[in-house]
Design a protein around this motif. Sequence first.
Motif, PDB file in Angstrom:
ATOM      1  N   LYS A  33      74.806 -42.717 -37.884  1.00 39.73           N
ATOM      2  CA  LYS A  33      73.655 -41.818 -36.823  1.00 39.73           C
ATOM      3  C   LYS A  33      74.270 -42.146 -35.341  1.00 39.73           C
ATOM      4  N   GLY A  34      75.193 -42.483 -35.545  1.00 41.86           N
ATOM      5  CA  GLY A  34      76.366 -42.914 -33.818  1.00 41.86           C
ATOM      6  C   GLY A  34      75.843 -44.188 -33.622  1.00 41.86           C
ATOM      7  N   VAL A  35      75.150 -44.621 -34.404  1.00 39.83           N
ATOM      8  CA  VAL A  35      74.940 -46.207 -34.290  1.00 39.83           C
ATOM      9  C   VAL A  35      75.996 -46.871 -34.606  1.00 39.83           C
ATOM     10  N   ALA A  36      76.719 -48.141 -33.663  1.00 35.32           N
ATOM     11  CA  ALA A  36      77.823 -49.127 -34.317  1.00 35.32           C
ATOM     12  C   ALA A  36      76.268 -49.840 -35.449  1.00 35.32           C
ATOM     13  N   GLN A  37      77.304 -49.798 -36.633  1.00 36.63           N
ATOM     14  CA  GLN A  37      76.794 -50.846 -37.877  1.00 36.63           C
ATOM     15  C   GLN A  37      76.807 -51.957 -37.410  1.00 36.63           C
ATOM     16  N   PRO A  38      75.859 -53.225 -37.851  1.00 31.63           N
ATOM     17  CA  PRO A  38      76.462 -54.736 -37.504  1.00 31.63           C
ATOM     18  C   PRO A  38      77.502 -55.324 -38.754  1.00 31.63           C
TER      19      PRO A  38
END
Length: 64
Positions: A33-38
């Motif tokens: 959803k557009g957020v860089a994953q850890p």
Amino acid sequence: AGNAASRVIIFNRFGQKIFESAGYSKPWDGTYKGVAQPIGAYFYQVQPDVKKEKVVTGSVMIVR
């Protein structure tokens, strides 16, 4: 089989589906959803469009 295409699905370590693509026309870019994953391990599943072919699974690491 018409317009059938293999499906690529990416899951996080909690089993949440964070990416899905038919035919893998757009590769996963490490976001949800557009957020860089850890940083960490993510799991993939490739479901072939041919029923008798085996599902392929494995893992991929995000490193920065």
